[in-house]
Structure formats: structure tokens, C-alpha cells
Motif scaffolding. Structure first.
Motif, PDB file in Angstrom:
ATOM      1  N   GLN A  21      -9.715  -1.322  -1.870  1.00  0.00           N
ATOM      2  CA  GLN A  21     -10.978  -0.779  -1.364  1.00  0.00           C
ATOM      3  C   GLN A  21     -11.411  -1.504  -0.091  1.00  0.00           C
ATOM      4  OE1 GLN A  21     -14.193   0.216  -4.212  1.00  0.00           O
ATOM      5  NE2 GLN A  21     -12.788  -0.452  -5.821  1.00  0.00           N
ATOM      6  N   GLU A  22     -11.301  -2.837  -0.102  1.00  0.00           N
ATOM      7  CA  GLU A  22     -11.684  -3.605   1.076  1.00  0.00           C
ATOM      8  C   GLU A  22     -10.786  -3.265   2.262  1.00  0.00           C
ATOM      9  OE1 GLU A  22     -12.244  -8.204   2.685  1.00  0.00           O
ATOM     10  OE2 GLU A  22     -11.770  -7.855   0.577  1.00  0.00           O
ATOM     11  N   LEU A  23      -9.484  -3.103   2.006  1.00  0.00           N
ATOM     12  CA  LEU A  23      -8.553  -2.776   3.081  1.00  0.00           C
ATOM     13  C   LEU A  23      -8.910  -1.441   3.725  1.00  0.00           C
ATOM     14  CD1 LEU A  23      -5.969  -3.381   4.688  1.00  0.00           C
ATOM     15  CD2 LEU A  23      -4.672  -2.258   2.862  1.00  0.00           C
ATOM     16  N   ILE A  24      -9.220  -0.436   2.916  1.00  0.00           N
ATOM     17  CA  ILE A  24      -9.596   0.875   3.460  1.00  0.00           C
ATOM     18  C   ILE A  24     -10.844   0.750   4.326  1.00  0.00           C
ATOM     19  CG2 ILE A  24     -10.361   3.213   2.866  1.00  0.00           C
ATOM     20  CD1 ILE A  24      -8.661   2.916   0.274  1.00  0.00           C
TER      21      ILE A  24
ATOM     22  N   THR B 292      -7.068  -9.944  12.263  1.00  0.00           N
ATOM     23  CA  THR B 292      -7.078 -11.039  11.293  1.00  0.00           C
ATOM     24  C   THR B 292      -7.507 -10.584   9.904  1.00  0.00           C
ATOM     25  OG1 THR B 292      -7.581 -12.585  13.081  1.00  0.00           O
ATOM     26  CG2 THR B 292      -7.941 -13.360  10.844  1.00  0.00           C
ATOM     27  N   ASP B 293      -8.559  -9.763   9.839  1.00  0.00           N
ATOM     28  CA  ASP B 293      -9.060  -9.321   8.532  1.00  0.00           C
ATOM     29  C   ASP B 293      -8.004  -8.522   7.777  1.00  0.00           C
ATOM     30  OD1 ASP B 293     -11.584 -10.472   8.829  1.00  0.00           O
ATOM     31  OD2 ASP B 293     -12.356  -8.727   9.913  1.00  0.00           O
ATOM     32  N   VAL B 294      -7.333  -7.614   8.466  1.00  0.00           N
ATOM     33  CA  VAL B 294      -6.287  -6.805   7.825  1.00  0.00           C
ATOM     34  C   VAL B 294      -5.114  -7.685   7.414  1.00  0.00           C
ATOM     35  CG1 VAL B 294      -4.569  -4.984   8.206  1.00  0.00           C
ATOM     36  CG2 VAL B 294      -6.935  -4.647   8.944  1.00  0.00           C
ATOM     37  N   ASN B 295      -4.713  -8.619   8.286  1.00  0.00           N
ATOM     38  CA  ASN B 295      -3.581  -9.501   7.970  1.00  0.00           C
ATOM     39  C   ASN B 295      -3.849 -10.336   6.724  1.00  0.00           C
ATOM     40  OD1 ASN B 295      -2.158  -8.568  10.146  1.00  0.00           O
ATOM     41  ND2 ASN B 295      -2.628 -10.280  11.481  1.00  0.00           N
TER      42      ASN B 295
ATOM     43  N   ASP C 216       5.426  10.265   1.234  1.00  0.00           N
ATOM     44  CA  ASP C 216       4.580  11.413   0.886  1.00  0.00           C
ATOM     45  C   ASP C 216       3.175  10.958   0.494  1.00  0.00           C
ATOM     46  OD1 ASP C 216       5.186  10.230  -1.510  1.00  0.00           O
ATOM     47  OD2 ASP C 216       6.117  11.995  -2.428  1.00  0.00           O
ATOM     48  N   PHE C 217       2.752   9.835   1.042  1.00  0.00           N
ATOM     49  CA  PHE C 217       1.381   9.333   0.889  1.00  0.00           C
ATOM     50  C   PHE C 217       1.093   8.442   2.089  1.00  0.00           C
ATOM     51  CE2 PHE C 217       4.316   7.109  -2.033  1.00  0.00           C
ATOM     52  CZ  PHE C 217       4.454   5.907  -1.345  1.00  0.00           C
ATOM     53  N   PRO C 218      -0.187   8.209   2.418  1.00  0.00           N
ATOM     54  CA  PRO C 218      -0.518   7.344   3.555  1.00  0.00           C
ATOM     55  C   PRO C 218      -0.063   5.905   3.276  1.00  0.00           C
ATOM     56  CG  PRO C 218      -2.434   8.595   2.804  1.00  0.00           C
ATOM     57  CD  PRO C 218      -1.384   8.746   1.755  1.00  0.00           C
ATOM     58  N   ILE C 219       0.402   5.212   4.307  1.00  0.00           N
ATOM     59  CA  ILE C 219       0.830   3.827   4.129  1.00  0.00           C
ATOM     60  C   ILE C 219       0.312   2.946   5.265  1.00  0.00           C
ATOM     61  CG2 ILE C 219       2.964   4.486   2.945  1.00  0.00           C
ATOM     62  CD1 ILE C 219       4.228   3.301   5.756  1.00  0.00           C
ATOM     63  N   ILE C 220       0.251   1.653   4.975  1.00  0.00           N
ATOM     64  CA  ILE C 220       0.101   0.656   6.019  1.00  0.00           C
ATOM     65  C   ILE C 220       1.349  -0.218   5.952  1.00  0.00           C
ATOM     66  CG2 ILE C 220      -1.358  -0.736   4.478  1.00  0.00           C
ATOM     67  CD1 ILE C 220      -2.548  -2.001   7.040  1.00  0.00           C
ATOM     68  N   ALA C 221       2.090  -0.268   7.057  1.00  0.00           N
ATOM     69  CA  ALA C 221       3.325  -1.048   7.133  1.00  0.00           C
ATOM     70  C   ALA C 221       3.045  -2.324   7.919  1.00  0.00           C
ATOM     71  CB  ALA C 221       4.430  -0.243   7.818  1.00  0.00           C
ATOM     72  N   SER C 222       3.486  -3.459   7.391  1.00  0.00           N
ATOM     73  CA  SER C 222       3.257  -4.750   8.046  1.00  0.00           C
ATOM     74  C   SER C 222       4.564  -5.524   8.138  1.00  0.00           C
ATOM     75  CB  SER C 222       2.229  -5.577   7.256  1.00  0.00           C
ATOM     76  OG  SER C 222       0.975  -4.939   7.243  1.00  0.00           O
ATOM     77  N   MET C 223       4.806  -6.107   9.300  1.00  0.00           N
ATOM     78  CA  MET C 223       6.010  -6.898   9.491  1.00  0.00           C
ATOM     79  C   MET C 223       5.853  -8.277   8.853  1.00  0.00           C
ATOM     80  SD  MET C 223       8.656  -5.585  10.924  1.00  0.00           S
ATOM     81  CE  MET C 223       9.545  -6.917  11.712  1.00  0.00           C
ATOM     82  N   LEU C 224       6.930  -8.744   8.220  1.00  0.00           N
ATOM     83  CA  LEU C 224       6.945 -10.068   7.600  1.00  0.00           C
ATOM     84  C   LEU C 224       7.793 -11.042   8.412  1.00  0.00           C
ATOM     85  CD1 LEU C 224       7.446  -8.962   3.876  1.00  0.00           C
ATOM     86  CD2 LEU C 224       5.304  -9.463   5.052  1.00  0.00           C
ATOM     87  N   THR C 225       9.043 -10.656   8.701  1.00  0.00           N
ATOM     88  CA  THR C 225       9.933 -11.506   9.500  1.00  0.00           C
ATOM     89  C   THR C 225      10.779 -10.619  10.410  1.00  0.00           C
ATOM     90  OG1 THR C 225      11.761 -11.463   7.887  1.00  0.00           O
ATOM     91  CG2 THR C 225      10.121 -13.212   7.639  1.00  0.00           C
ATOM     92  N   GLY C 226      11.278 -11.198  11.504  1.00  0.00           N
ATOM     93  CA  GLY C 226      12.186 -10.489  12.381  1.00  0.00           C
ATOM     94  C   GLY C 226      11.488  -9.574  13.366  1.00  0.00           C
TER      95      GLY C 226
END
Length: 305
Positions: free
Chosen positions: A173-176, A144-147, A48-58
Motif C-alpha cells: 500500500q505504501e509503495l503504491i 530513495t523512498d521507493v528504493n 499480465d499484471f502491473p509490475i515494478i522492476a528494480s535492478m539489484l546487481t549488474g
């Protein structure tokens, strides 16, 4: 990235084998780390809020309305708007080799605050261009910057630090801003429906594309095309797209050189460099290796094996 989770692993509790969730909270955000230790299909998830999902393994297979299904690997991220459902398959998760992913949720007020500031900074007189993180889903590959930011955020969330909230606020803030730049760059470069041709940055991008192999393109010339001083143009270009004009030009020339290498295997590298708009081969070689992490010759060998 998995080495960043050592502290997390020593404290988290496993209550389920599929999408076991551990949550870390901050003032303007929360970090959810999900771990799946068994094969699973059609697992539904939404926030119920905006997200950024990132894969770690698998590996996951993602099914999101509005875009084709895709394989989701480490080093990739997905930006999801509020209440957007994702259906997930876990084809290779096992007890000893789990699939791990993080979901960073950001307070909408914080997003609006940063978006307003970003648009104020990148605004250009007599233009009505504004950017936001709207209801579209974005799949980011090799950003790269986001990672790097996601890695720093993960480490800071999962480890105790007296300045934790201050550091997280700055990184969020930087990520946005990075996500806004990624969106602006994607839309302007794609030039969907020609909607950015009439903007100054858009017209400069169009000029670069049409004159890519011209060795006389300079920042001074581009600034004149944009009707700005050189310093102001350089600042606005980098603020909007997250890349300097010269780095953008070189990246486009390297893309063109790769196309020439693939299609014209008989050209010497000096000819490829010249035809791609570079004045000398050594500078071409340095830029190619900087952007592709291999020399032009190594790239040629990799596609002819």
C-alpha cells in the motif's frame, strides 16, 4: 541490495543461465527474482499484471516501446503496466558476476483500492484532479523512498515471518502511494501544457518557481495563495507530492544554487547562498549537504577538477 538475497541464494534453484526465475507469493502480490549468468541480447519479457522492476546487481539495456532505450543500473526502477513488453540486453553478465533484477507484481484490485483511497485523501474542494497508475511506463532514478520500500519488500518476501502477509500488505500500500506521489510530483512540476496552473497546488508551485529567490516565501503565504488554512495546505501539499512545502522550496533553491556555482565560479559561497534565496550561509550549507551529501565547496571542487 545484494546482501538481502543471502537467504534466497541458499534456497533457489538454477535451471537456466539467462533470466533464471524464482517466485515468492503473497496475498496481493508476487516477487520474481531474475538472475542472468551469461551475455545475452533481445530477451523479451512481459507480465499480465502491473509490475515494478528494480535492478539489484549488474547492468541491463532496456528497450521499451514509447521511451528511448536506456541503461538500467542498481538503485533504479521501472514501473510497467499490464502486458507491456520489454526487450532486454545483458552486456556484462557472467557466471561469477550475474546480473540480478526483481519484478514485483501487484494485484490490480489492490492498486485500484489504494488509488481510490489516495484520491480521497488528496482531493481538494471544487477541483477535479485525480491520479492513477495508467498505461505509461516510468523510469525512476534515485528515488530513495521507493528504493527503501523495495529493499524491505525483498527481505520480507524472501524470509519467513509469522506476520509476513500483514507486513507485505502494508508495504505494498505504501509503495503504491509513493508511486502515485512520484507521478503527481513529476506532472505538476513539469506543468505539461499548463494543465495544473488552475489547481491550487499547481498555482502554488508556479508561484514558487516565479519567486524562488524571494526570502519572504513562507508556508503561511503559500497557504493564502491556495486559499487554505496553513495546516490544511501543509497536509494536502505533502499528501499529494510526498514532500513538505519547505523541503520542496529548499530543494529548488539548492538546484538553483548548483546552477550558479557551475556558471559563476568567482562568487563566494555567501553570495551564492544569498542569490539562491537563503537568509544565511550556515542554513544554506546544511540544506545543501542534506540534499547533495556534500558541502557546496565540495560540489564546487568536484566540477572544477
Amino acid at each position: 541490495m545484494s546482501h538481502l538475497l543471502n537467504h534466497h541464494k541458499s534456497h533457489r534453484k538454477l535451471s537456466t543461465l539467462v533470466e533464471n526465475r524464482t517466485t515468492y507469493n503473497a496475498e496481493y502480490a508476487e516477487l520474481n527474482i531474475y538472475e542472468t549468468h551469461a551475455f545475452a541480447e533481445k530477451v523479451a519479457l512481459k507480465f499480465d499484471f502491473p509490475i515494478i522492476a528494480s535492478m539489484l546487481t549488474g547492468k541491463k539495456v532496456m528497450h521499451i516501446d514509447g521511451i528511448p532505450s536506456f541503461d538500467f543500473f542498481p538503485g533504479e526502477s521501472v514501473v510497467m503496466p499490464t502486458n507491456k513488453e520489454m526487450i532486454i540486453d545483458f552486456p556484462i553478465a557472467t557466471e561469477n558476476d550475474p546480473t540480478q533484477c526483481l519484478a514485483l507484481g501487484i494485484d490490480t484490485n489492490k492498486i485500484e483500492e489504494v488509488v481510490e483511497s489516495f484520491n480521497r485523501i488528496v482531493s481538494i474542494e471544487n477541483e477535479n484532479n485525480t491520479w492513477d497508475l495508467d498505461a505509461n511506463t516510468s523510469h525512476l532514478i534515485n528515488n530513495t523512498d521507493v528504493n527503501h520500500l523495495v529493499e524491505r519488500l525483498t527481505y520480507t518476501f524472501t524470509n519467513n515471518n509469522k506476520s509476513k502477509d500483514v507486513l507485505l500488505d502494508l508495504m505494498i500500500q505504501e509503495l503504491i502511494v509513493r508511486l502515485l506521489q512520484t507521478k503527481a510530483k513529476s506532472l505538476i512540476l513539469a506543468n505539461l501544457d499548463q494543465i495544473f496552473n488552475d489547481t491550487r497546488i499547481g498555482s502554488v508551485i508556479k508561484f514558487i518557481k516565479e519567486n524562488l529567490t524571494n526570502k519572504d516565501i513562507t508556508v503561511d503565504l503559500l497557504a493564502k495563495k491556495a486559499y487554505m488554512s496553513t495546516s490544511h495546505f501543509h497536509k494536502q501539499f505533502k499528501n499529494t507530492l510526498g514532500i513538505s512545502p519547505i523541503d520542496y522550496i529548499n530543494s529548488e533553491k539548492i538546484k538553483f544554487s548548483k546552477k550558479l556555482i557551475k556558471e559563476s565560479k568567482d562568487f563566494r559561497m555567501s553570495e551564492i547562498a544569498f542569490k539562491s534565496g537563503f537568509n544565511n550561509t550556515s542554513y544554506f550549507n546544511r540544506q545543501f549537504k542534506k540534499m547533495e551529501l556534500m558541502t557546496p565547496q565540495q560540489f564546487k571542487m568536484s566540477i572544477t577538477k
